[in-house]
Design a protein around this motif. Structure first.
Motif, short mmCIF file in Angstrom:
data_model
loop_
_atom_site.label_atom_id
_atom_site.label_comp_id
_atom_site.label_asym_id
_atom_site.label_seq_id
_atom_site.Cartn_x
_atom_site.Cartn_y
_atom_site.Cartn_z
N HIS A 1 0.82 -1.22 0.00
CA HIS A 1 0.00 0.00 0.00
C HIS A 1 0.85 1.27 0.00
CE1 HIS A 1 -2.85 -3.07 1.42
NE2 HIS A 1 -3.81 -2.28 0.97
N GLY A 2 2.09 1.17 -0.43
CA GLY A 2 2.93 2.35 -0.53
C GLY A 2 4.40 1.98 -0.53
N THR A 3 5.25 2.99 -0.64
CA THR A 3 6.70 2.81 -0.57
C THR A 3 7.13 3.03 0.88
OG1 THR A 3 6.91 3.65 -2.82
CG2 THR A 3 8.91 3.55 -1.49
N VAL A 4 7.91 2.09 1.41
CA VAL A 4 8.23 2.11 2.85
C VAL A 4 9.74 2.19 3.05
CG1 VAL A 4 7.95 0.92 5.06
CG2 VAL A 4 6.20 0.68 3.29
N SER A 5 10.13 3.02 4.02
CA SER A 5 11.53 3.09 4.44
C SER A 5 11.56 2.98 5.96
CB SER A 5 12.16 4.41 4.00
OG SER A 5 13.44 4.57 4.57
N ARG A 6 12.54 2.18 6.47
CA ARG A 6 12.64 2.01 7.92
C ARG A 6 13.89 2.70 8.44
NH1 ARG A 6 13.73 -3.52 11.32
NH2 ARG A 6 15.90 -2.92 10.89
N MET A 7 13.71 3.43 9.54
CA MET A 7 14.83 4.03 10.26
C MET A 7 14.74 3.56 11.72
SD MET A 7 15.51 8.00 11.38
CE MET A 7 16.00 8.63 9.78
N GLN B 1 20.93 7.12 13.94
CA GLN B 1 19.88 6.79 12.98
C GLN B 1 20.41 5.78 11.98
OE1 GLN B 1 18.86 10.68 11.43
NE2 GLN B 1 17.47 11.13 13.14
N ALA B 2 19.88 4.57 12.06
CA ALA B 2 20.26 3.49 11.14
C ALA B 2 19.23 3.45 10.02
CB ALA B 2 20.32 2.16 11.87
N VAL B 3 19.65 3.68 8.79
CA VAL B 3 18.72 3.85 7.67
C VAL B 3 18.92 2.74 6.65
CG1 VAL B 3 18.65 6.34 8.00
CG2 VAL B 3 20.33 5.36 6.44
N ASP B 4 17.89 2.55 5.81
CA ASP B 4 17.96 1.52 4.78
C ASP B 4 18.35 2.15 3.45
OD1 ASP B 4 15.67 2.84 4.00
OD2 ASP B 4 14.30 1.25 4.62
N ALA B 5 18.29 1.35 2.39
CA ALA B 5 18.79 1.78 1.09
C ALA B 5 17.90 2.82 0.42
CB ALA B 5 18.96 0.58 0.17
N ILE C 1 24.06 5.90 10.02
CA ILE C 1 24.76 4.67 9.66
C ILE C 1 23.78 3.79 8.87
CG2 ILE C 1 26.24 4.75 11.70
CD1 ILE C 1 24.47 2.58 12.95
N LEU C 2 24.27 2.76 8.24
CA LEU C 2 23.39 1.81 7.57
C LEU C 2 22.77 0.87 8.60
CD1 LEU C 2 25.41 0.88 4.36
CD2 LEU C 2 23.51 2.50 4.60
N ASP C 3 21.56 0.38 8.31
CA ASP C 3 20.87 -0.48 9.28
C ASP C 3 21.65 -1.76 9.56
OD1 ASP C 3 20.48 -1.52 6.77
OD2 ASP C 3 18.29 -1.54 6.86
N ALA C 4 22.42 -2.20 8.58
CA ALA C 4 23.21 -3.40 8.81
C ALA C 4 24.30 -3.20 9.85
CB ALA C 4 23.82 -3.87 7.49
N ALA C 5 24.72 -1.97 10.06
CA ALA C 5 25.79 -1.70 11.02
C ALA C 5 25.28 -1.63 12.45
CB ALA C 5 26.48 -0.38 10.67
N LEU C 6 23.96 -1.47 12.64
CA LEU C 6 23.43 -1.28 13.99
C LEU C 6 23.67 -2.49 14.87
CD1 LEU C 6 21.89 0.52 15.94
CD2 LEU C 6 19.75 -0.39 15.02
N HIS D 1 11.03 3.62 13.11
CA HIS D 1 10.21 4.56 12.34
C HIS D 1 10.03 4.01 10.93
CE1 HIS D 1 10.75 7.93 15.29
NE2 HIS D 1 11.82 7.21 15.58
N TYR D 2 8.80 3.69 10.59
CA TYR D 2 8.48 3.24 9.24
C TYR D 2 7.79 4.39 8.51
CZ TYR D 2 9.43 -1.45 11.06
OH TYR D 2 10.01 -2.55 11.64
N ARG D 3 8.52 5.00 7.58
CA ARG D 3 7.95 6.10 6.80
C ARG D 3 7.32 5.55 5.53
NH1 ARG D 3 12.50 9.32 8.40
NH2 ARG D 3 11.95 10.31 10.38
N VAL D 4 6.15 6.09 5.18
CA VAL D 4 5.39 5.59 4.04
C VAL D 4 5.05 6.74 3.11
CG1 VAL D 4 3.33 4.32 3.31
CG2 VAL D 4 4.39 3.80 5.52
N VAL D 5 5.28 6.53 1.82
CA VAL D 5 4.80 7.45 0.79
C VAL D 5 3.71 6.72 0.02
CG1 VAL D 5 5.37 8.65 -1.35
CG2 VAL D 5 6.95 8.74 0.58
N THR D 6 2.53 7.33 -0.06
CA THR D 6 1.38 6.67 -0.66
C THR D 6 0.61 7.64 -1.54
OG1 THR D 6 -0.73 5.58 -0.17
CG2 THR D 6 0.07 7.18 1.43
N ASP D 7 -0.10 7.07 -2.52
CA ASP D 7 -0.96 7.89 -3.37
C ASP D 7 -2.31 8.18 -2.70
OD1 ASP D 7 0.96 7.90 -5.36
OD2 ASP D 7 0.19 6.08 -6.32
N ARG D 8 -2.63 7.44 -1.65
CA ARG D 8 -3.89 7.64 -0.95
C ARG D 8 -3.76 8.81 0.02
NH1 ARG D 8 -5.72 1.97 1.50
NH2 ARG D 8 -7.63 3.19 1.84
N PRO D 9 -4.87 9.42 0.41
CA PRO D 9 -4.81 10.44 1.46
C PRO D 9 -4.24 9.83 2.73
CG PRO D 9 -6.94 10.51 0.34
CD PRO D 9 -6.23 9.29 -0.15
#
Length: 833
Positions: A76-82, A102-106, A185-190, A205-213
């Motif tokens: 239901h959208g594009t997801v990034s985890r921090m 802050q460990a971030v993904d690709a 840092i990268l999430d793999a380093a955490l 923190h799961y950030r989501v970009v979606t076309d829905r409201p």
């Protein structure tokens, strides 16, 4: 023809209206600068809210989401985890710095981009090289620890290499300088840092970009996962809240500008009145030869409009330049840049305010001037009294209403505009009552038998109660400006004293978080190595949620705040002799040896949000287990203290079955606190240490900037009030010279007349400084007590000293200038008559 006549007359005598131009330029410049900064900062932040938020929706949890939940979100959208957690970063020199790891993904960031120095793709820059993970550090970390690209640092139990300095991070918190600057840092380093041990408090923190409201996406998530304890926030909520806060801040800043412009309007009135007093003969002559009042009024208003337009334009140019500079300074800490296009609307509005203010305050002066009859040419203009006809009162009222409506409409928060107008009307009413009372008192004193034969004193007192007395405009202009100056002085000095003396004396030097039970003994050993250690306290920290109030389930409540509270974690601990030094507001603490059913005390802010009252039965969810307790007390936090900010406190022992970590505080010297922080960070890097001295340094920096801003605003407002004072003296010069000449002609000594004028201005200085000291002291005390929550005594004498110095100096200059204008010649009186 009328325009040509107005321009030619203005060229010949317009130089006497320089006070009008200066007053308007200062007021308009302050409105343009404050409005321009608000517009640029507000537009930039609101435009970047999605980037600041990191996406459209954020799902926040204390543990990783299940695979099924992640799959639903990806569908239901594009997801990034921090993964975010506060920890200590150790530099090469052994110094530690609190940071937000802050460990971030690709795919991070979903919105905006991270700018690095040297430039490069984030995942490539942070990728392991020769088995060493990379890290991108905030410029603040680099500055405090003296780090550069290529240096080695330690995070947790592993070494990393500084690969880049983060020049711009779209979702950098606006409070990062206080909570801890971010490092990436990268999430793999955490997992290699060893910080994810039992008892750790990472936030996912799961950030989501979606076309829905965003709101619709959140509702769909809750419907699909009704048992999830995740906390959901949307970009639209953040945008609305940020807009509300910015609107309040912008309205507060604009109010200061409007106050300065109102004071400048008094200068406009007095300046136009003094100018027209010198033209009474010309106006009466033109009326005598047939020129109608409407044509005369149009000519004068045209002259005022030309000067007001030019002065307002100058103020707009200066204010616009200051807005660009101010935005550039703010942009050094916030992700925004100056934009000239955003200034068009606030600068145009400031110009309109300047012109409309000039016309509003010029109308009564013009009406009084046109009330002079042509017959005065034969009786003599000296001593001629003027009045304001009913038609001109109506025009002035209409113009004032238009200006009032513009103030309310121009405010980002209309409540501030309405409140400003209401406060202004109340102040004018109180000031009018004060002036009437002082005039009555001055009249009684002048007639008192004790002053019989004291010509100078009685003449000075008569100057306070006669119709053209400068008492009202002096109190209104100089008194208002000095009230702001006194209040600002008292607030800044009280906060500085609190930061420099009260907090260091009472607050702990160090506050600790995330001490594992197995680390407690070693931790206390490290603490005791500090020579100046006075005492320390450790207490359990348990995280839980309030699930029920009585029989009401918060998650099922119709109140949105209660539903949100059901997903919000609370920090809970034991009372332990009130080690966190909270203040009891309602109810009573339990006895020290209490051993009955569980009871609890809640923080006042939480209790107010949920509508809790002493006696309520509360149920907490702690790691899936319920704990019921009766609410027996409500407490508040002490302001300006480096404390733990607990939301719930239980009797000792109640939380023992749930303890997974400890928190604590230690009292010692600042030097030992720094060494202890570094020592603990090296031995137990998972323990988060907050040093009070570091917070106080940030507070001093912030307060210094605020003080500089207040000083600049106070200087502009004071300059406007001094110009009003000049206009008051100028407007009364003709009348005072006439009275002085008349008295001198009747036999009064020149020395007595001069002494009376000196005494009159001394009385004005005394009354103005007393008014400003009292009003400023009350305003500062109310702000410090009610808004800031400062405790302890507040000394008023520095504000009174400032008021006396400024009032005495300003009015002494006015009296000196007036003395130079007096030319005691009986012949001049005969010629004028």
């Amino acid at each position: 023809m009328l325009l040509e006549l107005a321009w030619r007359d203005l060229r010949g005598a317009g130089r006497t209206l320089w006070v009008l131009c200066a007053c308007l330029a200062l007021g308009v410049a302050l409105i343009a600068a404050s409005g321009g900064v608000y517009r640029q900062v507000g537009d930039a932040l609101l435009a970047d809210t999605r980037a600041l938020f990191g996406g459209d929706v954020e799902v926040r949890t204390r543990a990783p989401l299940s695979e099924d939940t992640r799959a639903w979100m990806n569908a239901h959208g594009t997801v990034s985890r921090m993964v975010e957690m506060r920890t200590m970063l150790m530099g090469d020199g052994g110094d530690a710095q609190l940071v937000e790891l802050q460990a971030v993904d690709a795919v991070y960031p979903l919105v905006g981009r991270v700018e690095l120095e040297p430039t490069g793709r984030l995942t490539t820059v942070l990728a392991p090289r020769a088995g060493v993970h990379g890290i991108a550090i905030d410029p603040l970390v680099a500055s405090r620890l003296g780090l550069t690209v290529g240096d080695s640092i330690e995070v947790g139990f592993t070494a990393m290499q500084v690969r880049a300095i983060t020049l711009r991070q779209p979702d950098r918190s606006l409070r990062a300088d206080w909570r801890g600057p971010p490092v990436l840092i990268l999430d793999a380093a955490l997992s290699d840092t060893g910080l994810l041990a039992p008892g750790a408090r990472p936030e996912y923190h799961y950030r989501v970009v979606t076309d829905r409201p965003p709101d619709a996406w959140r509702e769909a998530f809750v419907a699909a996962h009704p048992d999830s304890e995740a906390e959901l926030r949307t970009f639209t909520e953040r945008n609305a809240r940020l807009g509300e806060v910015l609107g309040q801040l912008g309205s507060g800043v604009l109010l200061i500008g409007f106050s300065a412009l109102f004071i400048g309007g008094l200068g406009v009135f007095n300046s136009v009145q003094a100018w027209l007093q010198g033209k009474l003969g010309t106006l009466a002559t033109l009326r005598a030869v047939g020129l109608r009042d409407g044509q005369l009024a149009a000519m004068v208003l045209l002259q005022v409009g030309m000067l007001a337009g030019a002065a307002s334009l100058a103020g707009v140019i200066v204010g616009g330049a200051l807005a660009l500079v101010g935005t550039g300074v703010i942009g050094e800490r916030l992700p925004l840049s100056a934009s000239a296009a955003a200034l068009i609307a606030p600068l145009a509005l400031a110009w309109c305010f300047g012109v409309l203010t000039a016309l509003t305050f010029a109308l009564p002066a013009l009406g009084r001037a046109l009330s002079v009859s042509p017959a005065a040419l034969f009786r003599g203009l000296a001593g001629t009294r003027t009045h304001l006809p009913a038609r001109w009162r109506t025009l002035t009222a209409a113009s004032g209403l238009a200006l009032t409506a513009l103030v309310v409409v121009a405010m980002p928060d209309a409540r501030f505009g309405a409140g400003f107008i209401l406060a202004l009307l109340v102040m004018l009413a109180l000031l009018e009552a004060l002036v009437r009372g002082l005039r009555a008192l001055a009249r009684r004193l002048a007639d008192h038998p004790a002053l019989a034969g004291r010509f100078a004193a009685r003449l000075a007192l008569s100057g306070l109660y006669r119709r053209d007395s400068p008492l009202r405009p002096t109190l209104l202009s100089l008194g208002s400006a000095m009230t702001l100056l006194v209040a600002s002085t008292l607030v800044v000095l009280a906060l500085l004293q609190t930061i420099d003396e009260t907090v260091p004396e009472n607050a702990s030097a160090l506050v600790f978080y995330d001490i594992a039970p197995t680390q407690r003994e070693g931790f206390e050993t490290l603490l005791r190595e500090a020579p100046s250690l006075q005492r320390h306290a450790l207490a359990p920290l348990v995280l839980g949620r309030l699930a029920r109030v009585g029989d009401a389930v918060l998650a099922d409540s119709e109140d949105a705040r209660r539903r949100m509270e059901a997903r919000d974690e609370h920090k809970m601990s034991h009372l332990q002799d009130n080690f966190d030094d909270v203040v009891l507001r309602e109810g009573a603490w339990w006895p020290q040896d209490y051993d009955g059913p569980p009871v609890v005390a809640m923080e006042d802010r939480e209790a107010e949000q949920l509508g809790l009252a002493v006696g309520d039965r509360l149920t907490f969810d702690i790691g899936g287990r319920n704990l019921q307790a009766e609410l027996v007390a409500i407490y508040g936090q002490r302001r300006f203290q480096s404390r733990l900010w607990l939301e719930a406190i239980f009797p000792d022992g109640v939380l023992d079955p749930f303890v997974t970590r400890y928190v604590g505080m230690a009292w010692m010297s600042p030097d030992d606190a720094l060494a202890t922080q570094n020592r603990i960070a090296a031995a137990q890097p998972n323990v988060v240490t907050v040093r009070t001295a570091a917070l106080l340094t940030e507070a001093r920096t912030l307060l210094g900037s605020a003080a500089a801003g207040l000083a600049a605003i106070g200087a502009v407002t004071l300059a406007a009030s001094l110009l009003v004072l000049v206009s008051v003296v100028t407007a009364n010069r003709l009348r005072q010279v006439y009275l002085a000449t008349l008295l001198h002609t009747l036999g009064a000594r020149l020395s007595a007349i001069r002494a009376s004028l000196h005494l009159e201005y001394l009385l004005l200085a005394l009354l103005t400084s007393s008014f400003a000291s009292l009003a400023g002291g009350v305003l500062a005390t109310a702000l410090l007590r009610l808004r800031i929550g400062l405790e302890g005594d507040i000394a008023w004498w520095p504000g009174a000293l400032v008021a006396v110095i400024v009032a005495t100096g300003a009015l002494a200059l006015g009296a000196h200038w007036l003395m130079r204008q007096l030319r005691m010649s009986p012949a001049s009186l005969l010629r004028a008559s």
